[in-house]
Scaffold this motif. Structure first.
Motif, PDB file in Angstrom:
ATOM      1  N   MET A  36       1.285   5.201  -2.557  1.00 54.49           N
ATOM      2  CA  MET A  36      -0.106   4.893  -2.332  1.00 54.49           C
ATOM      3  C   MET A  36      -0.635   3.756  -1.437  1.00 54.49           C
ATOM      4  O   MET A  36      -2.007   3.963  -0.907  1.00 54.49           O
ATOM      5  CB  MET A  36      -0.640   4.482  -3.976  1.00 54.49           C
ATOM      6  CG  MET A  36      -2.125   4.609  -4.039  1.00 54.49           C
ATOM      7  SD  MET A  36      -2.739   6.089  -4.092  1.00 54.49           S
ATOM      8  CE  MET A  36      -4.470   5.664  -4.612  1.00 54.49           C
ATOM      9  N   THR A  37       0.206   3.027  -1.262  1.00 55.61           N
ATOM     10  CA  THR A  37       0.052   2.019  -0.336  1.00 55.61           C
ATOM     11  C   THR A  37      -0.060   2.521   1.062  1.00 55.61           C
ATOM     12  O   THR A  37      -0.754   1.966   1.887  1.00 55.61           O
ATOM     13  CB  THR A  37       1.112   0.969  -0.226  1.00 55.61           C
ATOM     14  OG1 THR A  37       1.088   0.310  -1.644  1.00 55.61           O
ATOM     15  CG2 THR A  37       0.776  -0.412   0.679  1.00 55.61           C
ATOM     16  N   TRP A  38       0.589   3.436   1.548  1.00 57.02           N
ATOM     17  CA  TRP A  38       0.808   4.068   2.540  1.00 57.02           C
ATOM     18  C   TRP A  38      -0.433   4.721   3.065  1.00 57.02           C
ATOM     19  O   TRP A  38      -0.991   4.722   4.357  1.00 57.02           O
ATOM     20  CB  TRP A  38       1.785   5.112   2.842  1.00 57.02           C
ATOM     21  CG  TRP A  38       3.379   4.457   3.002  1.00 57.02           C
ATOM     22  CD1 TRP A  38       4.059   4.142   1.772  1.00 57.02           C
ATOM     23  CD2 TRP A  38       3.887   3.739   3.798  1.00 57.02           C
ATOM     24  NE1 TRP A  38       5.483   3.477   2.216  1.00 57.02           N
ATOM     25  CE2 TRP A  38       5.103   3.168   3.452  1.00 57.02           C
ATOM     26  CE3 TRP A  38       3.368   3.375   5.339  1.00 57.02           C
ATOM     27  CZ2 TRP A  38       5.985   2.314   4.076  1.00 57.02           C
ATOM     28  CZ3 TRP A  38       4.319   2.522   5.988  1.00 57.02           C
ATOM     29  CH2 TRP A  38       5.737   1.921   5.606  1.00 57.02           C
ATOM     30  N   ILE A  39      -1.158   5.438   1.852  1.00 51.54           N
ATOM     31  CA  ILE A  39      -2.704   5.868   2.187  1.00 51.54           C
ATOM     32  C   ILE A  39      -3.633   4.985   2.408  1.00 51.54           C
ATOM     33  O   ILE A  39      -4.391   5.083   3.683  1.00 51.54           O
ATOM     34  CB  ILE A  39      -2.991   6.573   0.866  1.00 51.54           C
ATOM     35  CG1 ILE A  39      -1.843   7.896   0.653  1.00 51.54           C
ATOM     36  CG2 ILE A  39      -4.373   6.991   0.998  1.00 51.54           C
ATOM     37  CD1 ILE A  39      -2.207   8.475  -0.683  1.00 51.54           C
ATOM     38  N   PHE A  40      -3.463   3.757   2.154  1.00 51.10           N
ATOM     39  CA  PHE A  40      -4.223   2.648   2.225  1.00 51.10           C
ATOM     40  C   PHE A  40      -4.263   1.969   3.625  1.00 51.10           C
ATOM     41  O   PHE A  40      -5.154   1.743   4.622  1.00 51.10           O
ATOM     42  CB  PHE A  40      -4.406   1.427   1.225  1.00 51.10           C
ATOM     43  CG  PHE A  40      -5.116   2.004  -0.107  1.00 51.10           C
ATOM     44  CD1 PHE A  40      -6.194   2.494  -0.055  1.00 51.10           C
ATOM     45  CD2 PHE A  40      -4.255   1.701  -1.076  1.00 51.10           C
ATOM     46  CE1 PHE A  40      -6.809   2.936  -1.464  1.00 51.10           C
ATOM     47  CE2 PHE A  40      -4.515   1.797  -2.463  1.00 51.10           C
ATOM     48  CZ  PHE A  40      -6.127   2.499  -2.381  1.00 51.10           C
ATOM     49  N   VAL A  41      -2.920   2.048   4.121  1.00 55.58           N
ATOM     50  CA  VAL A  41      -2.394   1.268   5.295  1.00 55.58           C
ATOM     51  C   VAL A  41      -2.912   2.625   6.394  1.00 55.58           C
ATOM     52  O   VAL A  41      -3.501   2.059   7.324  1.00 55.58           O
ATOM     53  CB  VAL A  41      -1.034   1.175   5.290  1.00 55.58           C
ATOM     54  CG1 VAL A  41      -0.455   0.999   6.972  1.00 55.58           C
ATOM     55  CG2 VAL A  41      -0.623  -0.078   4.443  1.00 55.58           C
ATOM     56  N   GLY A  42      -2.910   3.661   6.218  1.00 61.07           N
ATOM     57  CA  GLY A  42      -2.994   4.731   7.236  1.00 61.07           C
ATOM     58  C   GLY A  42      -4.667   4.885   7.376  1.00 61.07           C
ATOM     59  O   GLY A  42      -5.097   4.834   8.398  1.00 61.07           O
ATOM     60  N   ALA A  43      -5.159   4.776   6.287  1.00 60.84           N
ATOM     61  CA  ALA A  43      -6.861   4.810   6.390  1.00 60.84           C
ATOM     62  C   ALA A  43      -7.185   3.469   7.157  1.00 60.84           C
ATOM     63  O   ALA A  43      -8.288   3.487   8.035  1.00 60.84           O
ATOM     64  CB  ALA A  43      -7.228   4.710   4.733  1.00 60.84           C
ATOM     65  N   ALA A  44      -6.565   2.430   6.702  1.00 63.10           N
ATOM     66  CA  ALA A  44      -7.050   1.047   7.590  1.00 63.10           C
ATOM     67  C   ALA A  44      -6.916   1.153   8.918  1.00 63.10           C
ATOM     68  O   ALA A  44      -7.695   0.870   9.802  1.00 63.10           O
ATOM     69  CB  ALA A  44      -6.365  -0.033   6.917  1.00 63.10           C
ATOM     70  N   LEU A  45      -5.715   1.814   9.386  1.00 59.60           N
ATOM     71  CA  LEU A  45      -5.579   2.015  10.872  1.00 59.60           C
ATOM     72  C   LEU A  45      -6.326   2.867  11.541  1.00 59.60           C
ATOM     73  O   LEU A  45      -6.872   2.700  12.525  1.00 59.60           O
ATOM     74  CB  LEU A  45      -3.783   2.552  10.816  1.00 59.60           C
ATOM     75  CG  LEU A  45      -2.846   1.398  10.802  1.00 59.60           C
ATOM     76  CD1 LEU A  45      -1.585   2.017  10.836  1.00 59.60           C
ATOM     77  CD2 LEU A  45      -2.901   0.282  11.778  1.00 59.60           C
ATOM     78  N   ALA A  46      -6.878   3.944  10.892  1.00 60.71           N
ATOM     79  CA  ALA A  46      -7.665   4.857  11.338  1.00 60.71           C
ATOM     80  C   ALA A  46      -9.193   4.199  11.282  1.00 60.71           C
ATOM     81  O   ALA A  46      -9.839   4.528  12.633  1.00 60.71           O
ATOM     82  CB  ALA A  46      -7.795   6.213  10.253  1.00 60.71           C
ATOM     83  N   VAL A  47      -9.460   3.514  10.456  1.00 59.77           N
ATOM     84  CA  VAL A  47     -10.754   2.725  10.736  1.00 59.77           C
ATOM     85  C   VAL A  47     -10.614   1.795  11.597  1.00 59.77           C
ATOM     86  O   VAL A  47     -11.846   1.702  12.516  1.00 59.77           O
ATOM     87  CB  VAL A  47     -11.271   1.888   9.378  1.00 59.77           C
ATOM     88  CG1 VAL A  47     -12.242   1.108   9.361  1.00 59.77           C
ATOM     89  CG2 VAL A  47     -11.621   3.232   8.037  1.00 59.77           C
ATOM     90  N   ALA A  48      -9.516   1.004  11.897  1.00 61.51           N
ATOM     91  CA  ALA A  48      -9.363   0.185  13.000  1.00 61.51           C
ATOM     92  C   ALA A  48      -9.586   0.750  14.433  1.00 61.51           C
ATOM     93  O   ALA A  48     -10.177   0.347  15.391  1.00 61.51           O
ATOM     94  CB  ALA A  48      -8.227  -0.760  12.722  1.00 61.51           C
ATOM     95  N   GLY A  49      -8.888   2.101  14.242  1.00 62.66           N
ATOM     96  CA  GLY A  49      -8.849   2.650  15.595  1.00 62.66           C
ATOM     97  C   GLY A  49     -10.240   3.119  16.054  1.00 62.66           C
ATOM     98  O   GLY A  49     -10.596   3.219  17.016  1.00 62.66           O
ATOM     99  N   LEU A  50     -11.010   3.643  14.909  1.00 59.95           N
ATOM    100  CA  LEU A  50     -12.338   3.963  15.378  1.00 59.95           C
ATOM    101  C   LEU A  50     -13.302   2.913  15.620  1.00 59.95           C
ATOM    102  O   LEU A  50     -14.124   2.952  16.566  1.00 59.95           O
ATOM    103  CB  LEU A  50     -12.961   4.740  14.068  1.00 59.95           C
ATOM    104  CG  LEU A  50     -12.417   6.116  13.726  1.00 59.95           C
ATOM    105  CD1 LEU A  50     -12.917   6.552  12.602  1.00 59.95           C
ATOM    106  CD2 LEU A  50     -12.572   7.076  14.751  1.00 59.95           C
TER     107      LEU A  50
END
Length: 65
Positions: free
Chosen positions: A1-15
């Motif tokens: 579940m942590t990986w999902i949050f990390v991935g979402a945070a990276l996507a938001v940071a990229g955007l």
């Protein structure tokens, strides 16, 4: 579940990075447009004759060297 949050945070940071770069690019394009408009105003008009190039009969447009 942590990986999902990390991935979402990276996507938001990229955007967010893309959004900042987009704003900078739009600002630079507006500045360029203003500079081009200023340069166009400085150029002579369509039918205007550039200063200093009038040639009378028997004279050259170039100064003697």
């Amino acid at each position: 579940m942590t990986w999902i949050f990390v991935g979402a945070a990276l996507a938001v940071a990229g955007l967010a990075v893309l959004a900042v770069l987009t704003v900078r690019m739009i600002s630079a394009a507006r500045d360029l447009g203003a500079e081009l408009a200023r340069a166009r105003r400085m150029l002579p008009g369509e039918g205007d004759e550039p200063p200093g190039l009038r040639v009378r009969s028997g004279e050259t447009a170039w100064p003697s060297l």
